[in-house]
Design a protein around this motif. Structure first.
Motif, PDB file in Angstrom:
ATOM      1  N   GLY A  13       5.462  20.349  -2.336  1.00 36.86           N
ATOM      2  CA  GLY A  13       6.050  21.687  -2.278  1.00 36.86           C
ATOM      3  C   GLY A  13       7.522  21.666  -1.920  1.00 36.86           C
ATOM      4  N   ALA A  57      -4.890  20.435   3.210  1.00 39.93           N
ATOM      5  CA  ALA A  57      -4.579  21.650   2.452  1.00 39.93           C
ATOM      6  C   ALA A  57      -3.747  22.612   3.291  1.00 39.93           C
ATOM      7  CB  ALA A  57      -5.875  22.322   1.998  1.00 39.93           C
ATOM      8  N   LEU A  58      -4.061  22.705   4.581  1.00 44.83           N
ATOM      9  CA  LEU A  58      -3.293  23.566   5.479  1.00 44.83           C
ATOM     10  C   LEU A  58      -1.862  23.058   5.617  1.00 44.83           C
ATOM     11  CD1 LEU A  58      -3.080  25.867   7.530  1.00 44.83           C
ATOM     12  CD2 LEU A  58      -4.037  24.322   9.260  1.00 44.83           C
ATOM     13  N   ARG A  60      -0.174  21.250   3.486  1.00 43.23           N
ATOM     14  CA  ARG A  60       0.528  21.490   2.216  1.00 43.23           C
ATOM     15  C   ARG A  60       1.018  22.929   2.126  1.00 43.23           C
ATOM     16  NH1 ARG A  60      -2.481  20.241  -3.087  1.00 43.23           N
ATOM     17  NH2 ARG A  60      -0.505  21.073  -3.815  1.00 43.23           N
ATOM     18  N   GLY A  61       0.150  23.865   2.500  1.00 38.13           N
ATOM     19  CA  GLY A  61       0.534  25.271   2.433  1.00 38.13           C
ATOM     20  C   GLY A  61       1.683  25.597   3.367  1.00 38.13           C
ATOM     21  N   SER A  64       5.118  24.331   2.244  1.00 35.96           N
ATOM     22  CA  SER A  64       5.687  24.937   1.036  1.00 35.96           C
ATOM     23  C   SER A  64       6.794  25.936   1.350  1.00 35.96           C
ATOM     24  CB  SER A  64       4.588  25.638   0.238  1.00 35.96           C
ATOM     25  OG  SER A  64       4.117  26.788   0.931  1.00 35.96           O
ATOM     26  N   LEU A  69       1.738  33.519   2.547  1.00 34.13           N
ATOM     27  CA  LEU A  69       0.758  32.439   2.514  1.00 34.13           C
ATOM     28  C   LEU A  69      -0.639  33.022   2.715  1.00 34.13           C
ATOM     29  CD1 LEU A  69       1.090  29.358   2.228  1.00 34.13           C
ATOM     30  CD2 LEU A  69       0.911  29.188   4.705  1.00 34.13           C
ATOM     31  N   LEU A  71      -4.303  32.117   3.697  1.00 37.26           N
ATOM     32  CA  LEU A  71      -5.083  31.074   4.365  1.00 37.26           C
ATOM     33  C   LEU A  71      -6.541  31.520   4.398  1.00 37.26           C
ATOM     34  CD1 LEU A  71      -2.648  30.468   7.372  1.00 37.26           C
ATOM     35  CD2 LEU A  71      -2.776  29.175   5.233  1.00 37.26           C
ATOM     36  N   PRO A  74      -8.891  28.613   7.023  1.00 39.67           N
ATOM     37  CA  PRO A  74      -8.182  27.333   7.138  1.00 39.67           C
ATOM     38  C   PRO A  74      -8.713  26.419   8.234  1.00 39.67           C
ATOM     39  CG  PRO A  74      -6.888  29.082   8.123  1.00 39.67           C
ATOM     40  CD  PRO A  74      -8.043  29.744   7.420  1.00 39.67           C
ATOM     41  N   ALA A 101       1.574  35.603   6.749  1.00 38.50           N
ATOM     42  CA  ALA A 101       0.349  34.866   6.442  1.00 38.50           C
ATOM     43  C   ALA A 101      -0.836  35.819   6.487  1.00 38.50           C
ATOM     44  CB  ALA A 101       0.148  33.721   7.435  1.00 38.50           C
ATOM     45  N   HIS A 103      -4.571  35.644   6.931  1.00 35.47           N
ATOM     46  CA  HIS A 103      -5.503  34.657   7.480  1.00 35.47           C
ATOM     47  C   HIS A 103      -6.920  35.224   7.387  1.00 35.47           C
ATOM     48  CE1 HIS A 103      -6.177  31.327  10.580  1.00 35.47           C
ATOM     49  NE2 HIS A 103      -7.355  31.917  10.489  1.00 35.47           N
TER      50      HIS A 103
END
Length: 213
Positions: A13, A57-58, A60-61, A64, A69, A71, A74, A101, A103
């Motif tokens: 990212g 994965a968290l 990476r997000g 970015s 975002l 989530l 997560p 975010a 969530h």
């Protein structure tokens, strides 16, 4: 990306945004440290456990640097201790970076900790949206009251009213007072009693001080 190492996945990212490889890796290392994956930086995704893959994965997000975002659960696959630790780190990072975010979680405590505003959904419909304090202390429905924190529910009806509140008749001689005046005489109501808000006091003869909610 299964053909990339853990750190290469996280750096994808930042690199796509135009950061140099050195800067992208610096950001990635910070995210891996936060998610406790720094020691697996050179591993490949298929070498990680399910919980580690979720943390990847968290990371990476978060790396970015997106303005928004999403989530989706997560922290769901993590063990209890790590889940509690990461929820605070995640909240602090979102505040620090200043991005928004969304969530998604079924863990009410997690929602209360990480959320500035909470939306409670049921069957795809939003039942209440507000700050955590309001959702917990002023639920708009029985579902929200029960879902967020849980409570004991007692049915009754409005037996008396005055300018300061109302008296609720529960059963036989049991009457409680509430600080609400917006009900009609005889109206059926349900009291939600939360354990941590219950206090046992000495008996008093002053009726207005008995069972005050």
């Amino acid at each position: 990306f299964p053909h990339l190492s853990v750190i290469e996945n996280v750096a994808f990212g930042p690199t796509s945004r135009g950061l140099s490889k050195e800067d992208a890796y610096e950001v990635s290392r910070k995210m891996l440290e936060m998610t406790r994956l720094a020691w697996r930086a050179n591993s490949f995704p298929n070498e990680l456990s399910g919980g580690m893959q979720q943390r990847l994965a968290l990371a990476r997000g978060l790396a970015s640097d997106a303005s928004l975002l999403l989530l989706d659960e997560p922290l769901g696959a993590l063990d209890a201790r790590l889940r509690v630790e990461l929820r605070y780190r995640l909240r602090d990072l979102v505040k620090e970076k200043g991005f928004t975010a969304i969530h998604v979680t079924h863990d009410q405590e997690e929602a209360m900790v990480v959320g500035d505003r909470i939306a409670v959904l049921r069957h795809g419909q939003i039942r209440q949206v507000s700050i955590p304090f309001t959702v917990y202390n002023e639920p708009k429905s029985l579902f929200v009251a029960d879902f967020v924190g849980g409570a004991n529910f007692v049915e009754g009806f409005i037996a008396e009213r005055d300018q300061h509140g109302s008296w609720v008749q529960l059963r036989e001689e049991l009457v409680v007072r509430i600080n609400e005046t917006g009900y009609s005489l005889g109206e059926r109501v349900v009291l939600a009693i939360r354990e941590e808000m219950t206090e046992v006091a000495e008996m008093t003869k002053r009726r207005e001080e008995v069972n005050l909610f």
